[in-house]
Write a protein that holds these residues in place. Structure first.
Motif, PDB file in Angstrom:
ATOM      1  N   UNK A 113      63.606   2.019 -34.299  1.00 53.13           N
ATOM      2  CA  UNK A 113      62.424   1.370 -34.556  1.00 53.13           C
ATOM      3  C   UNK A 113      61.638   1.824 -35.739  1.00 53.13           C
ATOM      4  N   UNK A 114      61.707   3.174 -36.417  1.00 57.02           N
ATOM      5  CA  UNK A 114      61.254   3.660 -37.612  1.00 57.02           C
ATOM      6  C   UNK A 114      61.742   2.961 -38.428  1.00 57.02           C
ATOM      7  N   UNK A 115      63.216   2.665 -38.763  1.00 55.84           N
ATOM      8  CA  UNK A 115      63.620   1.925 -39.718  1.00 55.84           C
ATOM      9  C   UNK A 115      62.957   0.609 -39.818  1.00 55.84           C
ATOM     10  N   UNK A 116      63.092  -0.005 -38.618  1.00 57.67           N
ATOM     11  CA  UNK A 116      62.609  -1.655 -38.424  1.00 57.67           C
ATOM     12  C   UNK A 116      61.019  -1.389 -38.786  1.00 57.67           C
ATOM     13  N   UNK A 117      60.288  -0.570 -38.467  1.00 63.39           N
ATOM     14  CA  UNK A 117      58.810  -0.689 -38.863  1.00 63.39           C
ATOM     15  C   UNK A 117      58.714  -0.251 -40.495  1.00 63.39           C
ATOM     16  N   UNK A 118      59.608   0.533 -41.010  1.00 59.40           N
ATOM     17  CA  UNK A 118      59.434   0.299 -42.612  1.00 59.40           C
ATOM     18  C   UNK A 118      59.669  -0.855 -43.201  1.00 59.40           C
ATOM     19  N   UNK A 119      60.929  -1.035 -42.778  1.00 64.37           N
ATOM     20  CA  UNK A 119      61.475  -2.539 -43.468  1.00 64.37           C
ATOM     21  C   UNK A 119      60.427  -3.717 -43.148  1.00 64.37           C
ATOM     22  N   UNK A 120      59.629  -3.836 -42.255  1.00 64.12           N
ATOM     23  CA  UNK A 120      58.815  -4.673 -41.784  1.00 64.12           C
ATOM     24  C   UNK A 120      57.496  -4.543 -42.711  1.00 64.12           C
ATOM     25  N   UNK A 121      57.105  -3.198 -42.829  1.00 62.89           N
ATOM     26  CA  UNK A 121      55.844  -2.899 -43.845  1.00 62.89           C
ATOM     27  C   UNK A 121      56.328  -3.130 -45.087  1.00 62.89           C
ATOM     28  N   UNK A 177      62.603  -0.793 -27.060  1.00 64.29           N
ATOM     29  CA  UNK A 177      62.112   0.410 -27.826  1.00 64.29           C
ATOM     30  C   UNK A 177      61.975   0.360 -29.092  1.00 64.29           C
ATOM     31  N   UNK A 178      62.914  -0.160 -29.722  1.00 57.23           N
ATOM     32  CA  UNK A 178      63.026  -0.302 -31.277  1.00 57.23           C
ATOM     33  C   UNK A 178      62.016  -1.422 -31.729  1.00 57.23           C
ATOM     34  N   UNK A 179      61.866  -2.761 -30.991  1.00 58.38           N
ATOM     35  CA  UNK A 179      61.053  -3.540 -31.286  1.00 58.38           C
ATOM     36  C   UNK A 179      59.548  -3.177 -31.190  1.00 58.38           C
ATOM     37  N   UNK A 180      59.321  -2.426 -29.964  1.00 54.57           N
ATOM     38  CA  UNK A 180      57.796  -2.077 -29.675  1.00 54.57           C
ATOM     39  C   UNK A 180      57.283  -1.205 -30.832  1.00 54.57           C
ATOM     40  N   UNK A 181      58.258  -0.052 -31.256  1.00 59.05           N
ATOM     41  CA  UNK A 181      57.979   0.744 -32.129  1.00 59.05           C
ATOM     42  C   UNK A 181      57.866   0.283 -33.417  1.00 59.05           C
ATOM     43  N   UNK A 182      58.820  -0.672 -33.874  1.00 62.42           N
ATOM     44  CA  UNK A 182      58.675  -1.086 -35.196  1.00 62.42           C
ATOM     45  C   UNK A 182      57.604  -1.996 -35.300  1.00 62.42           C
ATOM     46  N   UNK A 183      57.250  -2.898 -34.448  1.00 61.84           N
ATOM     47  CA  UNK A 183      56.177  -3.749 -34.583  1.00 61.84           C
ATOM     48  C   UNK A 183      54.654  -3.043 -34.616  1.00 61.84           C
ATOM     49  N   UNK A 184      54.768  -1.887 -33.976  1.00 63.08           N
ATOM     50  CA  UNK A 184      53.478  -1.052 -33.704  1.00 63.08           C
ATOM     51  C   UNK A 184      53.130  -0.332 -35.033  1.00 63.08           C
ATOM     52  N   UNK A 185      54.238   0.141 -35.739  1.00 61.39           N
ATOM     53  CA  UNK A 185      53.965   0.694 -36.967  1.00 61.39           C
ATOM     54  C   UNK A 185      53.589  -0.398 -38.142  1.00 61.39           C
ATOM     55  N   UNK A 186      54.306  -1.395 -37.845  1.00 61.17           N
ATOM     56  CA  UNK A 186      53.797  -2.624 -38.890  1.00 61.17           C
ATOM     57  C   UNK A 186      52.330  -3.046 -38.757  1.00 61.17           C
ATOM     58  N   UNK A 187      51.812  -3.166 -37.373  1.00 65.01           N
ATOM     59  CA  UNK A 187      50.483  -3.604 -37.422  1.00 65.01           C
ATOM     60  C   UNK A 187      49.664  -2.617 -37.840  1.00 65.01           C
ATOM     61  N   UNK A 188      49.827  -1.284 -37.388  1.00 62.64           N
ATOM     62  CA  UNK A 188      49.144  -0.304 -37.964  1.00 62.64           C
ATOM     63  C   UNK A 188      48.839   0.096 -39.407  1.00 62.64           C
ATOM     64  N   UNK A 189      50.069  -0.108 -40.054  1.00 65.91           N
ATOM     65  CA  UNK A 189      50.054  -0.194 -41.592  1.00 65.91           C
ATOM     66  C   UNK A 189      49.372  -1.143 -42.126  1.00 65.91           C
TER      67      UNK A 189
END
Length: 412
Positions: free
Chosen positions: A341-349, A26-38
């Protein structure tokens, strides 16, 4: 409800490895989705910003969008005119100062006059077709970013040299000219004008930097062969996204064709719509795929806990209550996975925003543009949570529909 939550928590906490795998999915899916959207929205916003900065938000041209109604048509309803040329007696906007004063009284922005014509620039045998725009430097700063795009010289330098012009860096490189050099401008009617290069600009769009030059209004009118004519009014608004609505109001008031930047780039903006649909499809597929781990976990738990299900149903627990246990388990996995996933998404962005890319067209190094939005986190988390709940519902529904006697008999 407390009993159901305790049972669900016991199932999740006793199978740590599978629970962590589900949360990681779940975390990977949410994180990479946030990264792609940003990343996708950031690049789109950056491109639109460059596009809007290189052109006025609204351009009023000295032409009509349609043929004006003829007097005979107004007088006699049965009369129908055909093959009427949509041309004016004389080019240019009538009483431009009065029109600008009227527009300034209500538009949320500013307006400036200009003279637009085509010409050929000649230097050392190289002849290139260009668009010449005559401007008023004092007013131009209110309707365009040209002053900020100057790389050599200033807008005021147009008044300090005879027939001075400002050209793009890409065009200067093609012609091999520098600030202070003299070039020859040739108009459509054979008019020739020796002009001094007073400055260089760079807009970031190659097609503009290679074909656009600026001068005072006087030289542009000479090249057009129409002294004193103003054939464009250029507007810049406080809110660029309101350009289409304001353009319609301006056209209704003045009668002249008013083109917003959205209308001028309609084909380009339509490609963004297609790209957004593709991106949303990919992100939805990523979130749906991440829920498969939850589906496998819940399926395994329901299979291993068949005897527990039979006992709970034998004690009088309803099917919907048993189903809730497994849905609560998936929600626990989903909520914890979404938080990580939110934390991962922010770090990826943040990491992607530190990456710079060399642009061979402009010769500059620019960072990747990332758009941070709380909506990305809310939407990604909400969809992921729905996917997790849906992934748990179907195996739980299948397991709870089996009769307790059959489960106990099969176990014995």
């Amino acid at each position: 409800m407390k009993l159901l939550f305790n049972i669900a928590w016991t199932h999740v906490s006793t199978r740590v490895r599978q629970t962590l795998v589900g949360m990681a999915g779940v975390a990977m899916g949410v994180g990479f989705t946030i990264m792609m959207a940003g990343l996708m929205q950031g690049s789109q916003i950056d491109f639109l910003r460059q596009l809007v900065d290189t052109m006025p938000h609204i351009t009023i041209e000295d032409e009509r969008r349609s043929v004006p109604t003829q007097p005979a048509e107004q007088e006699y309803a049965a009369v129908q005119m055909a093959d009427i040329a949509n041309v004016g007696k004389r080019p240019g906007i009538k009483y431009p100062e009065s029109v600008m004063s009227s527009l300034r009284s209500w538009i949320p922005g500013d307006v400036a006059p200009s003279v637009k014509t085509t010409a050929i620039i000649d230097h050392g045998g190289a002849r290139i077709g260009i668009t010449l725009t005559g401007i008023d430097p004092r007013r131009e700063v209110h309707v365009s970013k040209l002053a900020a795009q100057m790389r050599e010289g200033k807008l005021d330098d147009l008044s300090r040299a005879p027939n001075a012009i400002i050209i793009g860096e890409a065009l200067a490189e093609k012609l091999g000219v520098k600030t202070g050099n003299t070039v020859l401008l040739v108009g459509g009617q054979g008019t020739q004008l020796n002009s001094t290069v007073a400055g260089l600009f760079r807009s970031g769009l190659k097609r503009v930097d290679e074909s656009q030059i600026y001068s005072l209004a006087g030289p542009a009118q000479v090249m057009m062969g129409q002294n004193g004519v103003i054939n464009q009014l250029r507007l810049r608004l406080n809110d660029p996204m309101a350009a289409q609505k304001v353009a319609a109001q301006v056209e209704a008031q003045t009668g002249y064709k008013s083109v917003s930047w959205q209308e001028a780039n309609a084909d380009l903006l339509s490609t963004f719509t297609v790209r957004d649909f593709i991106v949303l499809t990919v992100m939805g597929a990523m979130l749906l795929t991440s829920s498969f781990a939850t589906y496998n976990i819940i399926s395994t738990i329901t299979h291993e806990k068949r005897q527990d299900i039979a006992i709970m149903k034998s004690l009088g627990m309803r099917e919907y209550a048993v189903r809730r246990i497994f849905i609560i388990e998936s929600v626990i996995i989903g909520v914890v996975g979404i938080l990580f996933g939110w934390i991962l998404g922010y770090l990826l962005c943040y990491g992607w925003s530190k990456i710079t890319i060399f642009n061979p067209l402009t010769g500059t190094t620019v960072p990747l543009q990332i758009y941070y939005s709380a909506m990305h986190y809310v939407v990604a988390g909400g969809i992921s949570l729905l996917c997790c709940a849906g992934a748990a519902y179907f195996p739980a529904r299948k397991a709870t529909r089996v009769h307790p006697v059959e489960i106990i008999r099969g176990a014995s």
